[in-house]
Motif scaffolding. Structure first.
Motif, short mmCIF file in Angstrom:
data_model
loop_
_atom_site.label_atom_id
_atom_site.label_comp_id
_atom_site.label_asym_id
_atom_site.label_seq_id
_atom_site.Cartn_x
_atom_site.Cartn_y
_atom_site.Cartn_z
N CYS A 23 -16.15 -5.85 -13.05
CA CYS A 23 -16.36 -6.21 -14.41
C CYS A 23 -15.19 -7.24 -13.91
O CYS A 23 -13.85 -7.08 -13.66
CB CYS A 23 -16.06 -6.11 -16.23
N SER A 24 -14.37 -8.46 -14.14
CA SER A 24 -13.36 -9.59 -13.71
C SER A 24 -12.26 -8.81 -14.70
O SER A 24 -10.65 -9.36 -14.44
CB SER A 24 -13.88 -11.07 -14.26
N ALA A 25 -12.64 -8.91 -15.77
CA ALA A 25 -11.56 -8.08 -16.89
C ALA A 25 -10.52 -6.79 -16.71
O ALA A 25 -9.58 -6.85 -16.14
CB ALA A 25 -11.70 -8.06 -18.02
N CYS A 26 -11.58 -5.68 -16.88
CA CYS A 26 -11.01 -5.10 -16.98
C CYS A 26 -11.56 -3.62 -15.01
O CYS A 26 -11.05 -2.71 -14.20
CB CYS A 26 -12.06 -3.40 -17.18
N ARG A 27 -12.35 -4.61 -14.09
CA ARG A 27 -12.55 -3.70 -12.46
C ARG A 27 -13.49 -2.90 -12.96
O ARG A 27 -13.46 -2.45 -11.82
CB ARG A 27 -10.97 -3.39 -11.58
N ARG A 28 -13.90 -2.46 -13.34
CA ARG A 28 -15.21 -1.28 -13.14
C ARG A 28 -15.88 -2.14 -12.78
O ARG A 28 -16.77 -3.01 -13.14
CB ARG A 28 -15.17 -0.69 -15.42
N GLN A 29 -16.47 -1.11 -11.93
CA GLN A 29 -17.79 -1.20 -11.08
C GLN A 29 -19.16 -0.50 -11.68
O GLN A 29 -18.93 0.56 -12.08
CB GLN A 29 -17.95 -1.26 -9.21
N THR B 88 -22.07 -7.34 -3.25
CA THR B 88 -23.46 -7.37 -2.20
C THR B 88 -23.25 -6.38 -2.16
O THR B 88 -25.08 -5.93 -1.69
CB THR B 88 -22.69 -8.53 -1.62
N THR B 89 -21.87 -5.91 -0.62
CA THR B 89 -22.76 -4.55 -0.30
C THR B 89 -23.74 -3.86 -0.88
O THR B 89 -24.74 -2.80 -0.45
CB THR B 89 -21.89 -4.23 0.62
N ARG B 90 -23.03 -3.12 -1.79
CA ARG B 90 -23.30 -1.96 -2.65
C ARG B 90 -24.41 -2.20 -4.37
O ARG B 90 -24.63 -1.66 -4.93
CB ARG B 90 -22.64 -1.58 -3.43
#
Ligand SMILES: [Zn+2]
Length: 315
Positions: A61-67, A54-56
């Motif tokens: 993604c919950s699977a690959c962690r990519r933002q 939320t800050t940014r």
């Protein structure tokens, strides 16, 4: 007559625009729905589960962690301008029949002219890519035309120096009512150039009418029928009923460009034409133009400025 229903349709009023797109949050929601109609989809692995950083304002993604951000990989990521200003720019670009200069756009958005220029050209690029692969069908009026140089709309000489040649083609109903237009820059008016244009832009079912400029015989290479109607020259030629709509479209595009821009550089001509073409081809539903342009914009990758300058499409 059809023209009146275009001229007098309601469009999207400024009040309605404010209601729909007046804040950054509203615009984010529109982009979200347009980009991910079935909910978030990770651009890397296609996963649907996510958590919000939320800050940014990022989606992780919950699977690959990519933002990823809402606008990453879309045309809106190409400047630091807030989405609500992008939507204002799209509003002015789609709702004004004459188009809008970057100076005027900058003034209305409260951004520098340079920023407005980039936004406008990126949006015009979206419009151009959207329409470039579409083909006209049925009866088509075709003509050669020129734009650019110091002043547009001046001498209508074939091959006048300093001007950019383009093909104007108008699809009409069998009764001669205009349907869609294509305005495509060409390198020249040689037969092989028009042959290439026709293969890309005209369905083989087209019945093309031209005034008999030799190159237009090239449309038969695309399987189209070609009818020559001799018009002679001068003002009488412009009144030939067979070319009513291509002449009208050319008159309008030149009036719009002369009225809005002092001069336009040759390399930008395709995007100015694309802007006009986009509006004309969607003229029956002004209100829908914004969501449609948004849909295309979130599917068009951001383009670096240097590529934008090189991205002209030769028809
Ligand atoms: Zn993923």
């Amino acid at each position: 007559m059809a023209r009146n229903s275009v001229q007098f349709q309601k469009g999207l009023s400024e009040a309605e625009f404010e209601e729909l797109y007046g804040t950054e949050e509203k615009c984010r929601a529109v982009v979200m729905n347009s980009r991910w109609p079935n909910g978030f989809e990770c651009p890397v692995c296609g996963g649907h589960e996510y958590s919000e950083v939320t800050t940014r304002r990022l989606f992780q993604c919950s699977a690959c962690r990519r933002q990823t951000s809402l606008i990453a990989g879309t045309i809106f990521a190409s400047t630091h301008v807030p989405l609500r200003l992008w939507f204002r720019a799209m509003y002015h670009l789609t709702q004004s029949k004459q188009g809008i200069s970057s100076i005027e756009l900058g003034r209305r958005l409260g951004v520098r002219q340079n920023t407005a220029w980039k936004m406008k050209h990126k949006l015009a690029q979206v419009m151009m890519e959207r329409d470039v692969s579409k083909q006209l069908t049925g009866r088509v009026e075709i003509d050669d035309a020129y734009l650019g140089g110091e002043r547009t709309g001046g001498k209508r000489g074939r091959g006048a120096p300093g001007k950019t040649p383009f093909v104007a083609a108008v699809e009409t109903t069998p009764e001669g009512k205009p349907v869609r237009v294509q305005l495509r820059r060409v390198a020249n008016f040689c037969k092989h150039t028009i042959s290439g244009f026709a293969k890309r832009s005209l369905d083989p079912s087209c019945e093309v009418v031209s005034d008999g400029l030799n190159c237009f015989g090239g449309v038969t290479d695309a399987g189209c029928k070609h009818e020559v109607i001799k018009t002679g020259s001068g003002p009488a030629a412009a009144r030939t009923p067979a070319f009513k709509w291509v002449n009208t479209a050319l008159g309008n595009v030149k009036a719009a460009i002369v009225g809005t821009y002092r001069s336009i550089h040759e390399k930008h001509v395709p995007r100015y034409l694309a802007e006009f073409e986009y509006r004309f081809n969607r003229r029956y539903d002004l209100g829908a133009m914004l969501p449609r342009l948004t849909w295309a914009a979130v599917r068009t990758p951001p383009m670096p400025y240097r590529l934008l300058k090189l991205a002209d499409v030769y028809a």
